[in-house]
Design a protein around this motif. Structure first.
Motif, short mmCIF file in Angstrom:
data_model
loop_
_atom_site.label_atom_id
_atom_site.label_comp_id
_atom_site.label_asym_id
_atom_site.label_seq_id
_atom_site.Cartn_x
_atom_site.Cartn_y
_atom_site.Cartn_z
N VAL A 244 0.83 -1.20 0.09
CA VAL A 244 0.06 -0.12 0.02
C VAL A 244 0.88 1.29 -0.07
O VAL A 244 0.67 2.19 -0.63
N GLY A 245 2.00 1.26 0.70
CA GLY A 245 2.81 2.35 0.77
C GLY A 245 3.77 2.52 -0.23
O GLY A 245 5.00 3.31 -0.04
N CYS A 246 3.81 1.45 -1.15
CA CYS A 246 4.83 1.40 -2.53
C CYS A 246 6.19 1.14 -1.91
O CYS A 246 7.13 1.68 -2.56
N LYS A 247 6.43 0.57 -0.69
CA LYS A 247 7.86 0.11 -0.43
C LYS A 247 8.37 -0.88 -1.26
O LYS A 247 9.43 -0.92 -1.48
N LEU A 248 7.56 -1.57 -1.95
CA LEU A 248 7.84 -2.77 -2.96
C LEU A 248 7.72 -2.51 -4.54
O LEU A 248 7.59 -3.40 -5.02
#
Length: 466
Positions: A244-248
């Motif tokens: 969701v937080g675009c860490k991947l």
């Protein structure tokens, strides 16, 4: 930002009922991530004079200012879904003001195509189904992850100076679904069935360091192995937060796919050491298409048979025979030993790396027994008439002792015989004239007579001397 994870089955039920209820809410709230406005964006409208008539303009965009996107260009034009929650503030049915999360808003479209969604603020239902009025934006969004929507995260751009307009930038993240399967022929101990814990962690390609969330916790999770099922790792809190937080995230509008991730498995749990000795893990796949975890086994199976000889009993089996005289016995058959057989199946770990062989488990033995056969003896029962006792033989008389022989008298030694002179043989003188036939016949007997007379005289002399 708060994150929701929703299994696909619950997602379908919620949508069918007219609203999407988050299955799991994360406590994490992140400040909105800045996202640049797309070129050609319309100007934000002025705030509405009547709050009941106000509405939010939420623009979903895939692109940066240069026209390139944060997604796989091969997916452009494919359909997608997002399930969004908006953080708002307003007045509840009792007249109390407060903050709440809206019910899920389903956003559909095609990858790479921007769109604007209008959200009326006069009356909004929350994620529990209650109605709020005169709502305003509170500055955050939430994304519910489901089976048909679990690779996209969002970043937001909103300012209190422009309260009715917000940009949501969509970014593609790694695929986290894992198909679990057991290798062909792999043997699993019954004690381990349903108890094989697998830990999953994310690393960048070429690195063994586990990646972390924005809060610094490892992007990792643990689940029990279940062959034939697909594991939705996006449901794990750390994985869900990171997506969701675009860490991947995978793509940059400036360099295309600029990151590659690896999903690494390992055994976990109280029995971790035993599992690592008995089984193997192989992860294949990639961060775009998903992953396949194959559980292999080092265990082998064998059937073990133990045999025990049961000796022949010491006491034979007698068979009475009325035709056989009492006291007589005849062997009918020799005894035959019995046998006890025990059979069991074993799962064992072969000797390796200096460690001895280890039997992991064995089935209950199946025992079969063959009884021994006794020695059979025929025993006579026929009565025997008594025989008369024989008279004893008379005692023999002893032989008389032999008389000793007297010593024999010594024999006189023989005297040597005197020399006997041989008689002279008188040869007749030769005649110049041959005798007549009659004279020759007469001469032969006379010569023999003379010889005999000489011999007789010699014998007579020897006797006289003796």
């Amino acid at each position: 930002m708060r994150s929701h994870v929703l299994p696909s089955c619950a997602l379908a039920v919620a949508l069918a009922g007219g609203g999407l209820i988050p299955a799991q809410a994360y406590a994490e709230e992140n400040p909105p991530a800045a996202a640049p406005n797309a070129a050609g964006a319309s100007a934000a409208p002025a705030p509405a004079a009547d709050p009941a008539a106000a509405e939010m303009n939420i623009r979903y965009t895939w692109h940066a200012s240069n026209g390139n996107g944060y997604y796989n260009p091969d997916d452009k034009g494919k359909p997608f879904k997002l399930y969004m929650f908006y953080h708002l503030k307003g007045t509840d049915a009792s007249g109390k003001k407060g903050r709440f999360w809206s019910e899920a808003q389903q956003i559909t479209g095609t990858v790479g195509t921007d769109q604007v969604i209008k959200l009326p603020l006069g009356s909004v239902k929350d994620d529990k189904g209650d109605t709020w009025t005169n709502c305003e934006w509170a500055g955050a969004v939430d994304l519910a992850l489901g089976e048909d929507s679990h690779i996209y995260g969002v970043g937001t751009n909103w300012s209190p100076t422009d309260p009715y307009n917000m940009d949501v930038l969509i970014q593609q993240n790694m695929e986290t679904n894992v198909a679990m399967k057991k290798a062909d022929g792999a043997l699993i101990a019954s004690a381990d069935e349903g108890k094989i814990g697998i830990g999953y962690r994310v690393t960048k390609a070429g690195s063994d360091e586990t990646m972390k969330t924005k809060k610094g916790t490892p992007i990792a999770a643990g689940y029990l192995f279940a062959s034939g099922e697909t594991l939705p790792l996006y449901q794990a809190p750390e994985f869900g937060r990171s997506i969701v937080g675009c860490k991947l995230d995978l793509y940059s509008p400036y360099s295309g796919k600029y990151r590659t991730y690896e999903l690494r498995p390992q055994f976990i749990g109280d029995n971790e050491a035993e599992l690592a000795k008995r089984y193997t893990l192989e992860m294949t796949g990639d961060d775009l298409k998903g992953w396949t975890l194959t559980l292999g086994s080092k265990l082998q199976k064998r059937t073990v048979t133990d045999e025990e000889v049961i000796p022949v009993p010491d006491d034979p089996e007698y068979i009475d025979d009325p035709n056989l005289e009492q006291g007589k016995e005849e062997v009918v058959s020799e005894g035959v030993p019995g046998k006890k057989t025990s059979t069991r199946d074993e799962l064992f770990l072969p000797a390796m790396n200096g460690a001895p062989e280890e039997v992991v488990e064995a089935t209950d033995p199946v025992v079969t027994t063959t009884d021994p056969q006794k020695k059979q003896v025929r025993r006579g029962t026929k009565a025997v008439e008594p025989k008369p006792e024989p008279k004893p033989d008379p005692e023999p008389k002893p032989d008389p002792e032999p008389k000793p022989n007297p010593d024999p008298e010594p024999k006189p030694e023989p005297k040597p015989n005197p020399e006997v002179s041989k008689p002279k043989v008188i040869k007749p003188e030769a005649s110049s004239q041959m005798p007549k036939t009659a004279d020759a016949a007469t001469a032969l007997p006379l010569a023999g007579l003379a010889l005999a007379s000489g011999a007789a005289i010699a014998v007579a002399r020897r006797r006289k001397d003796a």
